[in-house]
Design a protein around this motif. Sequence first.
Motif, PDB file in Angstrom:
ATOM      1  N   ASN A 203      26.891  16.390  -1.645  1.00  0.00           N
ATOM      2  CA  ASN A 203      25.600  15.883  -2.180  1.00  0.00           C
ATOM      3  C   ASN A 203      25.545  14.361  -1.930  1.00  0.00           C
ATOM      4  N   ARG A 205      23.037  10.930  -2.594  1.00  0.00           N
ATOM      5  CA  ARG A 205      22.183  10.302  -3.628  1.00  0.00           C
ATOM      6  C   ARG A 205      21.155   9.750  -2.867  1.00  0.00           C
ATOM      7  N   ILE A 206      19.901   9.345  -3.468  1.00  0.00           N
ATOM      8  CA  ILE A 206      18.840   8.777  -2.609  1.00  0.00           C
ATOM      9  C   ILE A 206      19.401   7.176  -2.318  1.00  0.00           C
ATOM     10  N   ASP A 208      22.294   5.800  -2.285  1.00  0.00           N
ATOM     11  CA  ASP A 208      23.233   5.600  -1.343  1.00  0.00           C
ATOM     12  C   ASP A 208      22.419   5.555   0.044  1.00  0.00           C
ATOM     13  N   ARG A 240      28.540   1.235  -8.228  1.00  0.00           N
ATOM     14  CA  ARG A 240      27.824   2.320  -7.768  1.00  0.00           C
ATOM     15  C   ARG A 240      26.551   1.839  -7.501  1.00  0.00           C
ATOM     16  N   GLU A 242      22.667   1.662  -7.139  1.00  0.00           N
ATOM     17  CA  GLU A 242      21.579   2.392  -8.254  1.00  0.00           C
ATOM     18  C   GLU A 242      20.112   1.744  -7.480  1.00  0.00           C
ATOM     19  N   GLU A 257      14.865   6.609 -11.524  1.00  0.00           N
ATOM     20  CA  GLU A 257      14.739   8.185 -11.788  1.00  0.00           C
ATOM     21  C   GLU A 257      14.264   8.390 -13.273  1.00  0.00           C
ATOM     22  N   GLN A 265       9.919  12.499  -8.074  1.00  0.00           N
ATOM     23  CA  GLN A 265      11.365  13.056  -7.415  1.00  0.00           C
ATOM     24  C   GLN A 265      11.362  14.151  -6.647  1.00  0.00           C
TER      25      GLN A 265
END
Length: 369
Positions: A203, A205-206, A208, A240, A242, A257, A265
């Motif tokens: 998966n 993450r947007i 990243d 991380r 964000e 988010e 989303q």
Amino acid sequence: MLKRFEVENFKGFKDRIVFDLSARDYSFNQELVGGGLVKHALIYGKNGIGKSSLGLALFDIINHLTDKKPFDKSYYRTYHNLDRDDTAVRFKYTFIFGGEEICYEYAKTAPDALICEKLTIGEKTVINWNFTDPFQCHIDKDFSGGIEVILPDNHLSVIKYLYRNLPTLRIPVITQLCTFCEKMLWYRCLSEGNTYAGFTNGNARIADILAINGNLKEFTSFLKRCGLDYALKLQSVNGRMELFATFNDGKNETLFEDVASTGTQALALFYLWSISAISTATFVFIDEFDAFLHYEAAEAIVKELNSTLNAQTVLTTHNTYLMQNDLTRPDCCFIMTDNRITPLCRATHKEIREAHNLEKMYVNGAFGS
């Protein structure tokens, strides 16, 4: 490209259903077709008619020809049609690779349990393999070079065996078929969460993806084209990355988010796939793609996909606003009824022209079931 797909005895499809992507000779919106095939399709149909099941059936092939992410097991709890005693589910794909027609068909009793496989190039059958009878396992020697195939059980496809055990260019057709399937992508965004199958594993993450590709400005522009004006920034938090939305000239901020609606989303998910996969995918199926979208945002996504050069795309929808010749064509817009998928151009005796209002015709019952 995929020319035609057939499936029988899968989930709600008791009898054979055919999805034919052959194009007509309309002079408008020619970017929606290529090589005589539909490149960008919309599928309409009532709730429960089988639009989602069609996507699941189309992507069954990734289970045994690729190592990409399969569907969750929950999708296959009911595999064959329960109105039939026969447990064999039959699939047939017709592809066009380099102007040559390739037909691949197989039968299964479960997602990982093959009964037989057959590969035909033009008019010649080069593989005809029966997993239940060793005396009915044939591979054309001129095609394979006489390689000995020994399969441990019916979980390993003979096509995949050849692809993994021969040099890449030894059998070009096998390479074309398997690489096409490895780049197929299915996904959907619903209230219970996002899910996908094919193309990759793991998966992303947007935040990243945006950081790695440097696409924050383009993502902001994409949202604006869809009617959403956000000020966004990327920031590392405890190692991380964000994504934050900022307000009041940057004085206030919160995680994107936390303020993004379900529809926003869904747009973000589409954008994530558009920069990480769709530009290099071969076939993309987005189920209920606009379930949470305003019609203008849905239109923006259709336009984005229509400009995609490589991938064939199939979208399922209930949004009749999209049924217009500015966005689609009568041969690219399909109606799904009980065990039938019919393009608008074949769903009426009337000759449809560019000036016709497809949505009005549909609402008024011009495309009979």
